[in-house]
Scaffold this motif. Structure first.
Motif, PDB file in Angstrom:
ATOM      1  N   LYS A 138       0.851  -1.191   0.000  1.00 53.34           N
ATOM      2  CA  LYS A 138       0.000   0.000   0.000  1.00 53.34           C
ATOM      3  C   LYS A 138       0.882   1.235   0.000  1.00 53.34           C
ATOM      4  CE  LYS A 138      -3.645  -2.266   2.594  1.00 53.34           C
ATOM      5  NZ  LYS A 138      -4.470  -2.262   3.775  1.00 53.34           N
ATOM      6  N   LEU A 139       0.442   2.267  -0.702  1.00 50.68           N
ATOM      7  CA  LEU A 139       1.168   3.527  -0.720  1.00 50.68           C
ATOM      8  C   LEU A 139       0.961   4.238   0.612  1.00 50.68           C
ATOM      9  CD1 LEU A 139       2.863   5.586  -2.304  1.00 50.68           C
ATOM     10  CD2 LEU A 139       0.713   6.587  -3.103  1.00 50.68           C
ATOM     11  N   ILE A 140       2.051   4.613   1.244  1.00 52.43           N
ATOM     12  CA  ILE A 140       1.971   5.305   2.536  1.00 52.43           C
ATOM     13  C   ILE A 140       2.135   6.804   2.292  1.00 52.43           C
ATOM     14  CG2 ILE A 140       2.943   5.534   4.846  1.00 52.43           C
ATOM     15  CD1 ILE A 140       4.124   2.696   4.443  1.00 52.43           C
ATOM     16  N   LEU A 146       7.290   2.896  -8.389  1.00 52.32           N
ATOM     17  CA  LEU A 146       6.118   3.306  -7.606  1.00 52.32           C
ATOM     18  C   LEU A 146       5.037   3.908  -8.504  1.00 52.32           C
ATOM     19  CD1 LEU A 146       7.910   4.815  -4.494  1.00 52.32           C
ATOM     20  CD2 LEU A 146       6.526   2.729  -4.564  1.00 52.32           C
ATOM     21  N   GLU A 147       5.436   4.627  -9.540  1.00 51.80           N
ATOM     22  CA  GLU A 147       4.458   5.170 -10.498  1.00 51.80           C
ATOM     23  C   GLU A 147       3.718   4.039 -11.207  1.00 51.80           C
ATOM     24  OE1 GLU A 147       5.910   8.166 -13.200  1.00 51.80           O
ATOM     25  OE2 GLU A 147       6.749   9.352 -11.550  1.00 51.80           O
ATOM     26  N   GLU A 155       0.324  12.022  -8.118  1.00 56.07           N
ATOM     27  CA  GLU A 155      -0.198  13.188  -7.419  1.00 56.07           C
ATOM     28  C   GLU A 155       0.580  13.438  -6.130  1.00 56.07           C
ATOM     29  OE1 GLU A 155      -2.226  16.613  -6.621  1.00 56.07           O
ATOM     30  OE2 GLU A 155      -2.178  15.486  -8.502  1.00 56.07           O
ATOM     31  N   TYR A 156       0.839  12.387  -5.391  1.00 56.08           N
ATOM     32  CA  TYR A 156       1.629  12.492  -4.162  1.00 56.08           C
ATOM     33  C   TYR A 156       3.015  13.059  -4.474  1.00 56.08           C
ATOM     34  CZ  TYR A 156       4.470  10.841  -0.222  1.00 56.08           C
ATOM     35  OH  TYR A 156       5.360  10.752   0.823  1.00 56.08           O
ATOM     36  N   LYS A 157       3.629  12.539  -5.523  1.00 56.44           N
ATOM     37  CA  LYS A 157       4.978  12.980  -5.916  1.00 56.44           C
ATOM     38  C   LYS A 157       4.986  14.461  -6.304  1.00 56.44           C
ATOM     39  CE  LYS A 157       8.550  11.840  -9.264  1.00 56.44           C
ATOM     40  NZ  LYS A 157       8.906  10.975 -10.394  1.00 56.44           N
ATOM     41  N   ARG A 173      -1.658  21.942  -2.869  1.00 57.15           N
ATOM     42  CA  ARG A 173      -0.614  22.630  -3.621  1.00 57.15           C
ATOM     43  C   ARG A 173       0.475  23.157  -2.686  1.00 57.15           C
ATOM     44  NH1 ARG A 173      -1.379  20.014  -7.667  1.00 57.15           N
ATOM     45  NH2 ARG A 173      -3.381  20.202  -8.596  1.00 57.15           N
ATOM     46  N   ILE A 174       1.703  22.909  -3.096  1.00 62.32           N
ATOM     47  CA  ILE A 174       2.866  23.346  -2.310  1.00 62.32           C
ATOM     48  C   ILE A 174       3.042  24.842  -2.417  1.00 62.32           C
ATOM     49  CG2 ILE A 174       5.379  23.200  -2.133  1.00 62.32           C
ATOM     50  CD1 ILE A 174       5.161  20.302  -3.003  1.00 62.32           C
TER      51      ILE A 174
END
Length: 164
Positions: free
Chosen positions: A74-76, A131-132, A141-143, A163-164
């Motif tokens: 699972k993606l954390i 991971l992609e 999106e996380y990246k 948004r950063i």
């Protein structure tokens, strides 16, 4: 029983990076400056805490380990991962930098730098593309929202505008 061996074997990765290699490259294990040693222990403590929290997340949330042969399923994106994409490596780097301060070791500092460069290349060339593929748009999106090395000020939450 198989899971226990996976977890034990993945314990050897950080032990090798944090203990075996530094002991092999730095023969002097004397503390020369008490103030710097204390500062080094602060780095080591924070780094070990980050590693512990990250490894616990791999096991509990990701249902895997830090080892490439037993990755998370699972993606954390919670916990420390809500702030930075590579908290485990940052923890390891803090421990290595702490060790270099404790022993006033240029050799361990160079090892920390080398470890950072190797991981930066590994993440760019192998881990992040994998991971992609594995997690698709969720990871992309996380990246986009969470930096690899520079922590966010606010935690990433996939259900909000981040948004950063």
């Amino acid at each position: 029983m198989k899971n226990i061996f996976k977890h034990l074997f993945s314990f050897f990765l950080p032990v090798t990076v944090l203990i075996v290699v530094p002991m092999a490259i730095e023969k002097s294990r004397s503390v020369f400056n008490l103030r710097q040693a204390l500062e080094g222990f602060v780095f080591v403590g924070i780094g070990l805490w980050m590693m512990f929290v990250t490894i616990r997340g791999f096991i509990r949330k990701g249902k895997g380990t830090l080892a490439p042969w037993s990755p998370t399923s699972k993606l954390i994106t919670t916990g420390l991962y809500a702030y930075v994409r590579s908290p485990m490596i940052i923890g390891v780097l803090l421990v290595l930098l702490g060790e270099s301060l404790i022993f006033l070791s240029f050799n361990i500092f160079i090892w920390a730098l080398t470890f950072f460069i190797i991981n930066n290349i590994w993440f760019s060339v192998f881990e992040e593309p994998d991971l992609e593929k594995k997690f698709g748009e969720e990871y992309k999106e996380y990246k986009k929202q969470v930096h690899r090395w520079i922590p966010r000020l606010q935690p990433y939450r996939p259900d909000r505008n981040n948004r950063i």
